[in-house]
Design a protein around this motif. Structure first.
Motif, PDB file in Angstrom:
ATOM      1  N   PHE A  90       0.833  -1.202   0.000  1.00  0.00           N
ATOM      2  CA  PHE A  90       0.000   0.000   0.000  1.00  0.00           C
ATOM      3  C   PHE A  90       0.870   1.255   0.000  1.00  0.00           C
ATOM      4  CE2 PHE A  90      -2.450   3.264   2.313  1.00  0.00           C
ATOM      5  CZ  PHE A  90      -3.495   3.404   1.426  1.00  0.00           C
ATOM      6  N   ALA A  91       1.929   1.246   0.825  1.00  0.00           N
ATOM      7  CA  ALA A  91       2.825   2.398   0.892  1.00  0.00           C
ATOM      8  C   ALA A  91       3.502   2.627  -0.459  1.00  0.00           C
ATOM      9  CB  ALA A  91       3.872   2.192   1.982  1.00  0.00           C
ATOM     10  N   GLU A  92       3.916   1.529  -1.109  1.00  0.00           N
ATOM     11  CA  GLU A  92       4.560   1.664  -2.414  1.00  0.00           C
ATOM     12  C   GLU A  92       3.575   2.190  -3.454  1.00  0.00           C
ATOM     13  OE1 GLU A  92       6.527  -1.316  -5.615  1.00  0.00           O
ATOM     14  OE2 GLU A  92       7.263  -1.488  -3.557  1.00  0.00           O
ATOM     15  N   ALA A  93       2.324   1.696  -3.416  1.00  0.00           N
ATOM     16  CA  ALA A  93       1.316   2.159  -4.370  1.00  0.00           C
ATOM     17  C   ALA A  93       1.010   3.645  -4.151  1.00  0.00           C
ATOM     18  CB  ALA A  93       0.040   1.336  -4.226  1.00  0.00           C
ATOM     19  N   GLN A  94       0.953   4.065  -2.898  1.00  0.00           N
ATOM     20  CA  GLN A  94       0.688   5.473  -2.599  1.00  0.00           C
ATOM     21  C   GLN A  94       1.822   6.371  -3.059  1.00  0.00           C
ATOM     22  OE1 GLN A  94      -0.105   5.762   1.639  1.00  0.00           O
ATOM     23  NE2 GLN A  94      -2.072   6.680   1.151  1.00  0.00           N
ATOM     24  N   ARG A  95       3.036   5.856  -3.035  1.00  0.00           N
ATOM     25  CA  ARG A  95       4.208   6.671  -3.332  1.00  0.00           C
ATOM     26  C   ARG A  95       4.744   6.445  -4.745  1.00  0.00           C
ATOM     27  NH1 ARG A  95       3.728   5.471   1.876  1.00  0.00           N
ATOM     28  NH2 ARG A  95       4.155   7.081   3.417  1.00  0.00           N
ATOM     29  N   THR A  96       3.931   5.854  -5.608  1.00  0.00           N
ATOM     30  CA  THR A  96       4.319   5.661  -6.997  1.00  0.00           C
ATOM     31  C   THR A  96       3.588   6.690  -7.846  1.00  0.00           C
ATOM     32  OG1 THR A  96       4.620   3.303  -6.634  1.00  0.00           O
ATOM     33  CG2 THR A  96       4.413   4.024  -8.905  1.00  0.00           C
ATOM     34  N   PRO A  97       4.296   7.683  -8.353  1.00  0.00           N
ATOM     35  CA  PRO A  97       3.631   8.703  -9.160  1.00  0.00           C
ATOM     36  C   PRO A  97       3.265   8.162 -10.544  1.00  0.00           C
ATOM     37  CG  PRO A  97       5.979   9.132  -9.051  1.00  0.00           C
ATOM     38  CD  PRO A  97       5.711   7.960  -8.168  1.00  0.00           C
ATOM     39  N   THR A  98       2.322   8.825 -11.200  1.00  0.00           N
ATOM     40  CA  THR A  98       1.877   8.374 -12.522  1.00  0.00           C
ATOM     41  C   THR A  98       2.863   8.775 -13.614  1.00  0.00           C
ATOM     42  OG1 THR A  98       0.551  10.374 -12.714  1.00  0.00           O
ATOM     43  CG2 THR A  98      -0.542   8.390 -11.892  1.00  0.00           C
ATOM     44  N   TRP A  99       3.651   9.827 -13.378  1.00  0.00           N
ATOM     45  CA  TRP A  99       4.629  10.218 -14.391  1.00  0.00           C
ATOM     46  C   TRP A  99       5.858   9.315 -14.290  1.00  0.00           C
ATOM     47  CZ3 TRP A  99       3.890  12.846  -9.843  1.00  0.00           C
ATOM     48  CH2 TRP A  99       4.998  13.020  -9.031  1.00  0.00           C
ATOM     49  N   GLU A 100       6.527   9.151 -15.398  1.00  0.00           N
ATOM     50  CA  GLU A 100       7.743   8.350 -15.501  1.00  0.00           C
ATOM     51  C   GLU A 100       7.556   6.906 -15.047  1.00  0.00           C
ATOM     52  OE1 GLU A 100      10.990  10.248 -13.495  1.00  0.00           O
ATOM     53  OE2 GLU A 100      11.101  11.856 -14.953  1.00  0.00           O
ATOM     54  N   SER A 101       6.350   6.367 -15.153  1.00  0.00           N
ATOM     55  CA  SER A 101       6.120   4.998 -14.697  1.00  0.00           C
ATOM     56  C   SER A 101       6.834   3.983 -15.590  1.00  0.00           C
ATOM     57  CB  SER A 101       4.628   4.698 -14.628  1.00  0.00           C
ATOM     58  OG  SER A 101       4.049   4.810 -15.916  1.00  0.00           O
ATOM     59  N   GLU A 102       6.926   4.267 -16.905  1.00  0.00           N
ATOM     60  CA  GLU A 102       7.618   3.350 -17.815  1.00  0.00           C
ATOM     61  C   GLU A 102       9.102   3.280 -17.471  1.00  0.00           C
ATOM     62  OE1 GLU A 102       6.882   4.285 -21.878  1.00  0.00           O
ATOM     63  OE2 GLU A 102       4.714   4.276 -21.625  1.00  0.00           O
ATOM     64  N   LEU A 103       9.707   4.431 -17.226  1.00  0.00           N
ATOM     65  CA  LEU A 103      11.129   4.467 -16.875  1.00  0.00           C
ATOM     66  C   LEU A 103      11.372   3.768 -15.535  1.00  0.00           C
ATOM     67  CD1 LEU A 103      13.968   5.359 -17.556  1.00  0.00           C
ATOM     68  CD2 LEU A 103      13.472   7.562 -16.489  1.00  0.00           C
ATOM     69  N   THR A 104      10.493   3.974 -14.576  1.00  0.00           N
ATOM     70  CA  THR A 104      10.624   3.325 -13.272  1.00  0.00           C
ATOM     71  C   THR A 104      10.515   1.811 -13.414  1.00  0.00           C
ATOM     72  OG1 THR A 104       9.729   5.261 -12.133  1.00  0.00           O
ATOM     73  CG2 THR A 104       9.660   3.183 -10.943  1.00  0.00           C
ATOM     74  N   ASP A 105       9.556   1.333 -14.208  1.00  0.00           N
ATOM     75  CA  ASP A 105       9.410  -0.109 -14.437  1.00  0.00           C
ATOM     76  C   ASP A 105      10.659  -0.688 -15.088  1.00  0.00           C
ATOM     77  OD1 ASP A 105       6.906  -0.010 -13.337  1.00  0.00           O
ATOM     78  OD2 ASP A 105       5.848   0.017 -15.265  1.00  0.00           O
ATOM     79  N   LEU A 106      11.219   0.014 -16.074  1.00  0.00           N
ATOM     80  CA  LEU A 106      12.430  -0.453 -16.757  1.00  0.00           C
ATOM     81  C   LEU A 106      13.613  -0.531 -15.790  1.00  0.00           C
ATOM     82  CD1 LEU A 106      13.949  -1.133 -19.413  1.00  0.00           C
ATOM     83  CD2 LEU A 106      14.455   1.314 -19.550  1.00  0.00           C
ATOM     84  N   VAL A 107      13.809   0.519 -15.012  1.00  0.00           N
ATOM     85  CA  VAL A 107      14.926   0.544 -14.054  1.00  0.00           C
ATOM     86  C   VAL A 107      14.742  -0.531 -12.991  1.00  0.00           C
ATOM     87  CG1 VAL A 107      16.051   1.949 -12.273  1.00  0.00           C
ATOM     88  CG2 VAL A 107      15.479   2.965 -14.474  1.00  0.00           C
ATOM     89  N   PHE A 108      13.511  -0.752 -12.547  1.00  0.00           N
ATOM     90  CA  PHE A 108      13.259  -1.781 -11.538  1.00  0.00           C
ATOM     91  C   PHE A 108      13.585  -3.168 -12.096  1.00  0.00           C
ATOM     92  CE2 PHE A 108      10.679  -4.664  -8.988  1.00  0.00           C
ATOM     93  CZ  PHE A 108      11.048  -4.262  -7.716  1.00  0.00           C
ATOM     94  N   LYS A 109      13.169  -3.464 -13.332  1.00  0.00           N
ATOM     95  CA  LYS A 109      13.485  -4.763 -13.945  1.00  0.00           C
ATOM     96  C   LYS A 109      14.987  -4.944 -14.093  1.00  0.00           C
ATOM     97  CE  LYS A 109       9.116  -5.193 -16.385  1.00  0.00           C
ATOM     98  NZ  LYS A 109       8.414  -5.088 -17.663  1.00  0.00           N
ATOM     99  N   GLU A 110      15.688  -3.884 -14.488  1.00  0.00           N
ATOM    100  CA  GLU A 110      17.148  -3.968 -14.595  1.00  0.00           C
ATOM    101  C   GLU A 110      17.796  -4.163 -13.225  1.00  0.00           C
ATOM    102  OE1 GLU A 110      18.612  -0.607 -16.725  1.00  0.00           O
ATOM    103  OE2 GLU A 110      17.839  -1.329 -18.643  1.00  0.00           O
TER     104      GLU A 110
END
Length: 166
Positions: A90-110
């Motif tokens: 829940f804390a992570e979902a609350q603190r995940t902004p809608t902008w730059e979500s693609e870049l965040t997903d890519l960096v997280f997978k890497e």
């Protein structure tokens, strides 16, 4: 043989304080426990510090017992583990902004791939960490690409939810 008025155990006379004291029917263990409680009540900050130091020394001397306790902890308290996991999600979902979500997903997978590769090369367990914690006491960060890093598990567990100012 005497019976301790505190713990109700029947013990040998050698287990009792031989000096003339107001609590003649209290065993040495109970007397020491009572003295320790009184000391801790008078010095709460020092008592907390000594307790933390004692725990860390015991953990350093007994890594196998610590590992076994952690393994069995989930089976003893599955509900509390689930609550903690949901709270973190829940804390992570609350603190995940809608902008730059693609870049965040890519960096997280890497970061996941890097964590696994570093583990194979070094033999050390690595974890993905939020440099500024999501649930910090003084500061809370966001789940964004530039707040992620891969660090050794031991360092991450020691860090807890604190923000290290360099």
């Amino acid at each position: 043989m005497q019976t301790c008025s505190c713990c109700n155990q029947t013990l040998d006379d050698s287990k009792f304080v031989k000096k003339a004291m107001p609590e003649l029917d209290v065993c040495k263990v109970c007397r020491a426990r009572k003295s320790r409680k009184e000391y801790n009540a008078r010095n709460p900050d020092l008592a907390k510090q000594q307790l933390a130091e004692g725990k860390s020394k015991w953990k350093a001397k007994n890594p196998e017992k610590v590992k076994e306790y952690r393994k069995t902890s989930y089976s003893r308290n599955p509900q509390s583990w689930m609550v903690a996991a949901r709270k973190r999600e829940f804390a992570e979902a609350q603190r995940t902004p809608t902008w730059e979500s693609e870049l965040t997903d890519l960096v997280f997978k890497e970061a996941v791939d890097l964590r696994l590769k570093r583990g194979l090369v070094t033999g050390v367990t690595w974890e993905i960490d939020h440099e500024i914690p999501l649930q910090g006491k003084l500061v809370s960060g966001l789940h964004v690409w530039n707040n992620l890093r891969v660090i050794p598990q031991a360092v991450n567990r020691r860090k807890l939810n604190t923000y290290d100012i360099l």
